[in-house]
Write a protein that holds these residues in place. Structure first.
Motif: not given
Length: 412
Positions: A76-89, A134-149
């Motif tokens: 039943t648990l819904k969890a959001l995982l957030v990470v970014h794929t953009d870099t500075v250099l 798979k004990p969770y209800g849903e894992l949502i993974v957001y791969f952020d493309a603009e975190e650095e700015t």
């Protein structure tokens, strides 16, 4: 039931594959705004998400491809995982490629911040798949493309997703020695515009109102509103703290900070009394209530100019909310600490940060903890010496998997 020893085994078996993936990802230049590179990363994600039985959505703009991956579970648990794929250099056309160094350290622009942690999310899901749990209800993974700015799109996507879940975990780079971030400052930004009465500096100061002088009063007032700063800033430099054998995990950051960043006047002549001046300021606090208190104090300050003949207007206000450590966050932190102690006989160090991540946004809607990604030396981020500690891959990912499993059990 998911057992820690089994999780470690699965991840250890995949460690070399993780390093090969990291080399490929690091050598793809996806610095913020590099749409071609961002599309390459999104294409790799599409393959992996499909293989892991997930559903993927791309949300592209002219600067990057944001990816939202959803993995259904049986709980039943819904969890959001957030990470970014953009870099500075970037690798500058291959002059600074991924390199595998000694003692399990890898180098490359974005290797630590944050491509290792982006891959970590995929390997965490793969562990659940390999264990057929798979004990969770849903894992949502957001791969952020603009975190650095940052961007309005990033802000909106994070707000949208945070309202769909029970908890959020920000997989920004892990701090050394099991450091995680449990509080971050939020911010507000203001522009003060001072209007005065111009005149001749010699013949008519009595008939003028000096806008720059009023700006000086504003600066003094803002200085007095902020938390006191140490008398000797050099005592808190990295070198000084190291010499004193003091571990810095954010404890010296003042609770409220006001940075007078930009001052100006169109006047360039010393014999002219300026009739216009401006000031740009950023305020940062750990609690929203403090941001609100200072907001009112700043407006009260502007409403009472000290130099006759001047008026002050204020533009701006709140930008990002703080990531506050609520009771629900404390519960998550204690669970993570217990897992790390049990599995690795180590103590988690809680960091507080004056800097902001997308966790500031999710925290407004759901309990959020930050810096659960792969360890990266924070002093080397955004430099040509950026590194990632590959030795942290198995421990950090194990702790993440077990945290999700145990949060799911508590939520069932």
């Amino acid at each position: 039931m998911i057992v820690g020893s089994r999780v470690k085994e699965v991840l250890q078996e995949r460690r070399e594959a993780f390093i090969r993936d990291l080399e490929i990802w690091t050598n793809i230049d996806s610095d913020t705004g590099n749409l071609a590179g961002s599309r390459q990363i999104a294409a790799l994600l599409a393959q992996r998400v499909a293989k892991l039985g997930g559903r993927m959505e791309e949300r592209a703009n002219e600067r990057g491809v944001h990816v939202i991956a959803r993995f259904p579970g049986k709980g039943t648990l819904k969890a959001l995982l957030v990470v970014h794929t953009d870099t500075v250099l970037n690798t500058e056309e291959g002059r600074y490629p991924f390199q595998l160094g000694e003692d399990g350290i890898a180098y490359g622009p974005g290797a630590g911040d944050c491509k290792a942690s982006a891959l970590q999310m995929l390997y965490a899901v793969e562990v659940f798949q390999a264990l057929e749990e798979k004990p969770y209800g849903e894992l949502i993974v957001y791969f952020d493309a603009e975190e650095e700015t940052g961007s309005p799109d990033e802000f909106a996507f994070a707000q949208e997703l945070a309202q769909q879940v029970d908890v959020a975990i920000i997989a920004d780079t892990g701090r050394p020695n099991w450091g995680i971030v449990t509080k971050r400052k939020g911010n507000a930004r203001y522009t003060f515009r001072v209007k005065g009465i111009g005149g001749h500096a010699g013949n008519s100061p009595q008939a003028a109102g000096n806008a720059v002088m009023e700006l000086g009063h504003l600066l003094q007032g803002l200085y007095e509103l902020a938390s006191p700063l140490p008398q000797d800033p050099e005592n808190y430099s990295t070198a000084a703290l190291k010499k004193r054998k003091v571990a810095d995990h954010g404890q010296f950051i003042p609770p409220n900070s006001i940075n007078a960043a930009v001052v100006g006047t169109p006047n360039e002549k010393v014999n002219v009394i300026p009739d216009e001046a401006w000031l740009k300021v950023e305020v940062r606090c750990y609690e929203q209530s403090e941001l609100e208190r200072l907001d009112q104090a700043i407006r009260d300050l502007a409403a009472k100019p000290q130099v006759a003949g001047t008026t002050v207007t204020v533009e701006g206000g709140f930008v990002k909310p703080p990531m506050e450590k609520t009771a629900a966050v404390e519960e998550m932190v204690q669970l993570y600490k217990a897992i790390v102690k049990r599995e690795f006989d180590a103590d988690v160090v809680e960091w507080i940060a004056g800097g902001m991540t997308i966790g500031n946004v999710t925290a407004s809607f759901t309990p959020t903890i930050d810096a659960l990604g792969i360890d990266c030396d924070p002093l080397l981020e955004h430099t040509r010496k950026e590194e990632v500690d590959l030795k942290a891959f198995v421990p950090r990912t194990t702790a993440l998997v077990l945290l999700l499993a145990e949060l799911s059990a508590k939520h069932s």
